[in-house]
Enzyme design. Structure first.
Site, PDB file in Angstrom:
ATOM      1  CG  ASP A 676      32.374 -12.720   5.610  1.00 35.39           C
ATOM      2  OD1 ASP A 676      31.415 -12.717   4.939  1.00 35.39           O
ATOM      3  OD2 ASP A 676      32.336 -12.251   5.942  1.00 35.39           O
ATOM      4  CE  LYS A 680      30.945  -8.802   6.057  1.00 35.76           C
ATOM      5  NZ  LYS A 680      30.300  -8.871   6.637  1.00 35.76           N
TER       6      LYS A 680
END
Length: 813
Positions: A676, A680
């Site tokens: 994750d 990003k």
């Protein structure tokens, strides 16, 4: 003196007639009242005649139904003592009508003259009955058959009124009959006494003729709408009546389909400068709209928007048109000789092309005739083959003040462009009273709503929202939206309407928008079976302006639909990172499609939840400030775990507690593997100008590789304590140096890295708390001291707040 007129919808049944009688009794200085046939009767009479002409004996049954309807209305309206005589008169009239239909049935022919005579029975019957009802209510009146006072030529079906004779007949008749007159609309007669009808809008025309001949103060047209509307309320839900329009404005709007008053019917009133007021029978206290010669001072530059829903556009083009005299005469002379009406004309200043709109049923004939006229030029290659574009419509924007207000056309075209509506042709007269555009028929309603919102809602913009994934984040957004909707409308002029929702089980649509806090139950109980493709196809079919798909899932399947959605000029707001962290080519394609289709594509919550990180990077990059490095703590979940981990409790226990609080994904491995954070970082890198793929990032998960297996999440959690000793050692080693553990991400022109590090007190991430994220940005302008953005980076409330902010941003985009 006032003249009143009531249409068929106003007198469709006994209850409505009672309402009309009350209105008539309360009207001041009412000298004459014109009535149409009872609602639907004229069409029924025509239908009976056509059946009789075909030899279809079912016409008898329809005639019996017609008689039954009129007698039932008499029994409901008229007291018993007055019923028998009136019923007898009605039966006598219908016997005469029956004789006509029998004759048609025998000879199998219904001439225009016969049809006019047949249609006249509708008004004659209605006025006879209504005149008795008004008399019984206590108001003296008389029944007047308009054939006695309105003289016409013998053009059956669309007779032309002989105004001088009619004016003389009306003056004499009203001088001899001081009582209120109940007059049949739509009908007249020739000098030989043959019955004629006045064509479309005939009853309005009758009222206009009476008003002009009798020098009335005002003509009041009572109908089923509250005046001249800013747009068709069936297509634009926020349409509203305007207080006044000029004769010219009303004519323009009526020509382009507005339900106002048929333009030719206004001519007698216009010539005599008599105002016409449009009123609503069902809302008699509403002020209605006054049509007058006086130009009202209004803050609005336009008065209304109307449309013709189905036209065909023909294009005549080629070098053989340039500088050649008589081209227009050849085109439109041909159309006139072919009996084809031209609705709209547009010509390029280069003279290279002429296009014009006609009714669709005439398109192929028009093409054939024009092709014959220009046969030589087409054969010589000087004129191209005639092109016909079908399934088009005309949208017209009307207003007297347009000629005084610059920027109207720009505002119209911007409203359409923002919603992906392509204009095929434009026409504007030198009076600047009307701007007309030909657009695809499928875009009609969207165009009407978009233009209406731009001009009439005091700057308020309506967004039509379609939520995919109304779960934890999406549900919180919807709750926020419902709570803030009134304040947003008042303070920011933004009307947010949830039109559709779709989760993994159910999907729901309502054009009126969501208006209940119990929307979760509504979705579960009223929603249909969920189908992502079906949901999106319905979004496309609705084709609403300012449509926004709000994707609050983490699904690849939904992200794969983004290009398709954007290509429909539908905006996207999403916290879903899958699209922008996919292949670089896909990321670029999405950006390009959004720009090309004038759709917003906002994903601020892809990194930093509600923190303004992506916006900041975009603005810096667009202004030319070269970004050299972006680094920080990008995961609120991992930030929380490491901020809370001080050795007092096992790391595995912190993970379980964070999961229970909703700080982690249902499977914590989706956070702990660092992917994750890598996604990003990839998104922020791309926004900063670094062209990277996901595999270019050096990713070191927070846990050992052995933890990331296909085992169920409950098995993983049971085994998680096995890594507690390793984490305790890492934490102790960092503490000995006065450091703290942080999961950091960094990108420079040398590469991108994600992994856990120990940082000292001089590092910006050292003092983070809770779920704080930290983004430090180094650039040409921020070199010695970086820009820092910090704050909570996890939790449904902060993420939902960021999504909500993006939605609001679409309104101002």
């Amino acid at each position: 003196m006032n003249i009143l007129k009531f249409g068929g919808s106003s007198v469709a049944d006994a209850e409505r007639i009672r309402r009309v009688v009350s209105i008539v009794q309360q009207s001041d200085n009412c000298r004459a009242v014109v009535f149409s046939a009872f609602g639907g009767v004229t069409d029924l009479l025509i239908g009976i005649g056509k059946r009789a002409e075909k030899g279809d004996e079912s016409y008898i049954r329809l005639l019996e139904a017609l008689e039954k309807r009129h007698i039932e209305i008499i029994r409901e309206l008229i007291s018993v003592p007055g019923q028998s005589n009136l019923i007898a008169n009605v039966k006598m009239m219908l016997n005469d009508l029956d004789d006509v239909f029998q004759g048609i049935h025998l000879v199998r022919e219904m001439t225009p003259r016969m049809l006019d005579f047949i249609m006249s029975f509708g008004e004659r019957l209605s006025c006879l009955i209504i005149s008795r009802a008004i008399t019984e209510a206590g108001t003296q009146c008389e029944f007047l058959d308009a054939r006695e006072v309105i003289r016409t030529d013998a053009r059956f079906g669309n007779a032309q009124v002989r105004m001088d004779e009619t004016r003389e007949l009306l003056g004499k008749y009203f001088a001899d009959h001081p009582a209120m007159q109940i007059i049949t609309g739509f009908t007249g007669s020739t000098e030989n006494g043959l019955t004629t009808t006045l064509g479309r809008g005939g009853s309005d025309y009758t009222a206009s003729i009476l008003g002009a001949a009798l020098e009335a103060t005002e003509i009041r047209i009572w109908t089923d709408v509250s005046g001249v509307m800013t747009a068709d309320p069936r297509k634009v839900r926020k349409a509203f009546p305007v207080p006044t329009v000029t004769y010219e404005e009303a004519q323009e709007m009526s020509h382009f389909g507005a339900k106002v008053i048929y333009p030719p019917t206004m001519q007698p009133a216009m010539a005599a400068n008599i105002p016409i007021r449009i009123k609503n029978t069902f809302e008699p206290d509403a002020p209605g709209t006054l049509i007058t010669s006086e130009k009202e001072t209004s803050p609005l530059p336009i008065k209304g928007i109307s449309s013709i829903s189905n036209v065909a556009l023909l294009r005549v083009e080629g070098p053989g048109l340039v500088g050649v005299l008589g081209v227009a005469e050849r085109i439109f002379g041909t159309m006139a000789r072919g009996g084809i009406n031209t609705i709209l004309i547009s010509q390029a200043s280069s003279e290279h092309s002429v296009c014009f709109a006609v009714e669709p049923q005439h398109a192929q004939l028009a093409k054939h005739l024009i092709s014959e006229t220009f046969a030589y030029e087409i054969a010589a290659g000087k004129v191209a083959e005639i092109i016909v574009e079908e399934n088009m419509c005309v949208v017209a924007v009307v207003g007297e003040r347009m000629r005084q207000t610059p920027g109207i056309a720009g505002k119209i075209f911007q409203a359409l462009g923002r919603n992906g509506v392509n204009i095929s042709a434009i026409a504007q007269g030198s009076s600047e009273l009307n701007i007309s555009m030909v657009i695809p028929r499928s875009e009609e309603q969207k165009a009407l709503i978009a233009i209406h919102d731009a001009f009439f809602l005091s700057g308020e913009k309506t967004l039509n929202l379609f939520f995919i994934g109304p779960g934890l984040i999406g549900g919180t957004v919807i709750d926020m939206l419902l709570k803030q909707r009134a304040a947003l409308s008042k303070n920011m002029k933004v009307d947010l309407r949830v039109i559709g929702m779709c989760n993994s089980r159910k999907m729901w649509f309502d054009l009126n928008g969501l208006d209940t806090e119990n929307w979760r139950d509504l979705l579960d109980t009223k929603g249909g079976e969920a189908d992502l493709d079906g949901f999106l196809q319905n979004v496309y079919r609705l084709n609403l302006p300012n449509a926004v798909v709000v994707d609050c899932t983490s699904s690849d399947l939904v992200a794969d639909k983004y290009e398709e959605v954007l290509s429909k000029s539908i905006s996207i707001v999403t916290p879903n990172k899958k699209a922008c962290s996919g292949p670089l080519s896909v990321y670029r394609k999405l950006q390009e499609t959004a720009r090309r289709k004038s759709a917003a594509f906002f994903y601020e919550t892809n990194a930093g939840a509600g923190l303004p990180v992506i916006k900041t990077l975009q603005e810096m990059h667009h202004t030319g400030d070269e970004i050299t490095r972006v680094e920080g703590v990008f995961s609120g979940t991992l930030s929380y775990l490491l901020n809370e981990f001080d050795g007092s409790k096992p790391f595995s226990q912190l993970v379980i507690e964070a999961r229970e609080k909703g700080y982690t994904e249902p499977d914590p491995r989706d956070d702990l593997n660092g992917m994750d954070v890598a996604r990003k970082l990839l998104i922020l890198a791309r926004e900063s100008g670094f062209d990277l793929e996901l595999e270019d990032i050096d990713l070191k998960p927070l846990l050992p590789e052995s933890c990331f297996t296909d085992e169920p999440v409950d098995v993983f959690l049971k085994k998680l304590p096995e890594i507690d000793a390793q984490f305790k050692k890492q934490q102790d080693d960092a503490a000995k140096k006065g450091h703290r553990l942080r999961y950091l991400a960094k990108v420079t022109d040398e590469g991108a890295h994600v992994g856990m590090e120990s940082v000292g007190p001089d590092h910006p991430a050292y003092n983070l708390q809770g779920t704080d994220n930290l983004f430090t940005i180094f650039s040409f302008c921020y070199n010695d001291r970086p820009m820092a953005i910090a704050g909570p980076g996890a939790g449904p409330a902060v993420t939902a707040s960021g999504v909500m902010a993006d939605i609001i941003k679409v309104a101002g985009w």
